[in-house]
Motif scaffolding. Structure first.
Motif, PDB file in Angstrom:
ATOM      1  N   THR A 270       4.475  -5.213   4.521  1.00  9.20           N
ATOM      2  CA  THR A 270       3.454  -4.281   4.989  1.00  9.20           C
ATOM      3  C   THR A 270       3.527  -4.103   6.498  1.00  9.20           C
ATOM      4  N   ALA A 271       3.803  -5.182   7.232  1.00 12.13           N
ATOM      5  CA  ALA A 271       3.874  -5.090   8.692  1.00 12.13           C
ATOM      6  C   ALA A 271       5.013  -4.185   9.136  1.00 12.13           C
ATOM      7  N   PHE A 272       6.192  -4.347   8.556  1.00 16.48           N
ATOM      8  CA  PHE A 272       7.330  -3.529   8.970  1.00 16.48           C
ATOM      9  C   PHE A 272       7.154  -2.073   8.536  1.00 16.48           C
ATOM     10  N   LEU A 273       6.515  -1.850   7.393  1.00 14.93           N
ATOM     11  CA  LEU A 273       6.205  -0.474   7.000  1.00 14.93           C
ATOM     12  C   LEU A 273       5.197   0.152   7.965  1.00 14.93           C
ATOM     13  N   ALA A 274       4.236  -0.648   8.424  1.00 17.89           N
ATOM     14  CA  ALA A 274       3.267  -0.132   9.397  1.00 17.89           C
ATOM     15  C   ALA A 274       3.960   0.238  10.705  1.00 17.89           C
ATOM     16  N   PHE A 275       4.863  -0.617  11.176  1.00 15.81           N
ATOM     17  CA  PHE A 275       5.595  -0.306  12.406  1.00 15.81           C
ATOM     18  C   PHE A 275       6.464   0.936  12.235  1.00 15.81           C
ATOM     19  N   GLN A 276       7.099   1.064  11.061  1.00 13.83           N
ATOM     20  CA  GLN A 276       7.931   2.243  10.833  1.00 13.83           C
ATOM     21  C   GLN A 276       7.072   3.500  10.789  1.00 13.83           C
ATOM     22  N   GLY A 277       5.910   3.416  10.165  1.00 11.74           N
ATOM     23  CA  GLY A 277       5.003   4.556  10.153  1.00 11.74           C
ATOM     24  C   GLY A 277       4.525   4.912  11.541  1.00 11.74           C
ATOM     25  N   ALA A 278       4.324   3.903  12.399  1.00  9.74           N
ATOM     26  CA  ALA A 278       3.908   4.173  13.778  1.00  9.74           C
ATOM     27  C   ALA A 278       4.996   4.907  14.550  1.00  9.74           C
ATOM     28  N   VAL A 279       6.259   4.508  14.350  1.00  9.47           N
ATOM     29  CA  VAL A 279       7.373   5.191  15.022  1.00  9.47           C
ATOM     30  C   VAL A 279       7.456   6.647  14.566  1.00  9.47           C
ATOM     31  N   VAL A 280       7.371   6.869  13.266  1.00 11.11           N
ATOM     32  CA  VAL A 280       7.422   8.234  12.732  1.00 11.11           C
ATOM     33  C   VAL A 280       6.244   9.054  13.239  1.00 11.11           C
ATOM     34  N   GLY A 281       5.044   8.452  13.234  1.00 12.49           N
ATOM     35  CA  GLY A 281       3.863   9.169  13.699  1.00 12.49           C
ATOM     36  C   GLY A 281       3.948   9.549  15.163  1.00 12.49           C
ATOM     37  N   LEU A 282       4.480   8.652  15.993  1.00 11.45           N
ATOM     38  CA  LEU A 282       4.606   8.955  17.413  1.00 11.45           C
ATOM     39  C   LEU A 282       5.622  10.062  17.657  1.00 11.45           C
ATOM     40  N   MET A 283       6.728  10.048  16.909  1.00 16.83           N
ATOM     41  CA  MET A 283       7.708  11.126  17.037  1.00 16.83           C
ATOM     42  C   MET A 283       7.091  12.465  16.640  1.00 16.83           C
TER      43      MET A 283
ATOM     44  N   LEU B 274      -0.309  -3.172  -1.997  1.00 10.97           N
ATOM     45  CA  LEU B 274      -0.554  -2.644  -0.657  1.00 10.97           C
ATOM     46  C   LEU B 274       0.731  -2.162   0.020  1.00 10.97           C
ATOM     47  N   PRO B 275       1.796  -2.977   0.090  1.00  7.50           N
ATOM     48  CA  PRO B 275       3.028  -2.428   0.679  1.00  7.50           C
ATOM     49  C   PRO B 275       3.599  -1.286  -0.134  1.00  7.50           C
ATOM     50  N   GLY B 276       3.413  -1.322  -1.469  1.00 10.84           N
ATOM     51  CA  GLY B 276       3.893  -0.206  -2.282  1.00 10.84           C
ATOM     52  C   GLY B 276       3.158   1.085  -1.970  1.00 10.84           C
ATOM     53  N   ALA B 277       1.839   0.996  -1.781  1.00  9.90           N
ATOM     54  CA  ALA B 277       1.068   2.189  -1.432  1.00  9.90           C
ATOM     55  C   ALA B 277       1.438   2.705  -0.050  1.00  9.90           C
TER      56      ALA B 277
END
Length: 348
Positions: free
Chosen positions: A265-278, A148-151
């Motif tokens: 997985t949690a930190f990847l989700a947060f990083q994806g949220a930051v990128v998505g918001l930008m 899951l974190p790898g995906a």
């Protein structure tokens, strides 16, 4: 600019992956480790094994390290504002990296204080226990949970690569702007009527182009490598001297593996949220257009929205919100697992 169909399809794949994450990590119940202690060991020693006391210190230390890493990134931004917010954008992966590096460097206790092996006092020829299990990264815990974190990391790589390919340079030469074509103005006659609509090129940002994406990917891959080192050392560390603690030791290893997968997985989700918001902010700015009409006064120009950029912006907002919620749920699940399983709270 990528087609909105591609962005929506990617969002659908991401949402499907998040459902699997919720089912596989958050819903996973970890037994209380103190319940895995053999009654004969508990009766002989009357105290908790050293490994449970060590886990209390270890996980409290990991929380402190995560907080310090977050504060360090914010201080870095305050000291170097010319970096364009890069330290703030890196907070999730920097915290992930700091926790995993500290975890891999923190030595595990040796179980010499838990007494001699129970077979030490047995007569010659008594049965002994040999652990011949071949152990690897995925030995403890279902193997799919580590996918899951790898995906999610693979989707982050794809998203940052797509953003990098659509990024343009800003006034400082850094690839952190979204480039697009627009109606850049109009020519007027003596009476103030529009005679010709001019086309031009615009840019909006900050956008997660290569300036941000390259650094994010480097830190994310370093954190992923550190996570694999943690899993490898968790699997290969020495067994307790007393085989009556093997069942507890298996529970500790499985719980640690789930915690690493959950935190990653949690930190990847947060990083994806930051990128998505930008990306959503830059795309929404790019979606706003001034529509001039030939033969009409310039004051009659209307503000319109480009459907492609608007669709992409709304999709990225939804993705960022969902990723944030999932990240919070994962951290809450990890906190619950630490409290119930790792001995942060004394058993009743």
């Amino acid at each position: 600019m990528f087609s909105p169909i591609i962005i929506v399809a990617g969002g659908a794949v991401l949402l499907w992956l998040l459902v699997l994450i919720l089912r596989g990590l958050i819903s996973r119940q970890t037994p209380r480790l103190s319940d895995l202690i053999e009654p004969s060991w508990r009766a002989a020693h009357g105290s908790r094994p050293e490994i449970l006391r060590h886990l209390r210190r270890r996980f409290i230390g990991m929380i402190v390290i995560g907080i310090l890493a977050c504060i360090s990134c914010l201080a870095w931004q305050f000291v170097a504002p010319q970096l364009g917010g890069l330290p703030v954008v890196l907070v999730p992966v920097m915290v992930w990296l700091a926790i995993m590096v500290a975890w891999s460097a923190w030595p595990w206790p040796r179980e010499h204080d838990d007494g001699p092996r129970p077979d030490a006092d047995h007569v010659e020829g008594a049965a002994t226990h040999a652990d011949l299990i071949r152990r690897g990264w995925t030995t403890f815990g279902p193997r799919w949970s580590f996918l899951l974190p790898g995906a999610l990391l693979a989707l982050l790589v794809f998203g940052l690569a797509a953003a990098g390919l659509t990024s343009v340079e800003d006034e400082s030469g850094r690839l952190r702007q979204l480039g697009y074509e627009l109606q850049g103005g109009a020519e007027l006659d003596e009476s103030g009527l529009v005679t010709e609509v001019l086309s031009g090129v615009g840019a909006s940002g900050p956008y997660p182009g290569w300036y941000y994406g390259g650094v994010i990917l480097v830190v994310a891959f370093l954190a992923a490598i550190a996570s694999l080192i943690v899993l490898g050392r968790n699997a290969r560390r020495a067994r307790p001297r007393d085989f009556r603690l093997f069942r507890l030791d298996n529970g500790v290893r499985a719980a640690v593996a789930y915690t690493v997968a959950t935190l990653s997985t949690a930190f990847l989700a947060f990083q994806g949220a930051v990128v998505g918001l930008m990306a959503a902010t830059a795309q929404f700015s790019a979606a706003q257009r001034t529509r001039f009409v030939v033969g009409e006064p310039i004051d009659a120009a209307d503000i319109t929205f480009d459907p492609q950029f608007l669709t992409a912006s709304l999709t990225m907002v939804v993705i960022a919100i969902v990723l944030t919620v999932v990240g919070v749920m994962l951290l809450a699940s990890c906190s619950r697992r630490m409290t119930q399983a790792f001995g942060v709270r004394e058993p009743v």
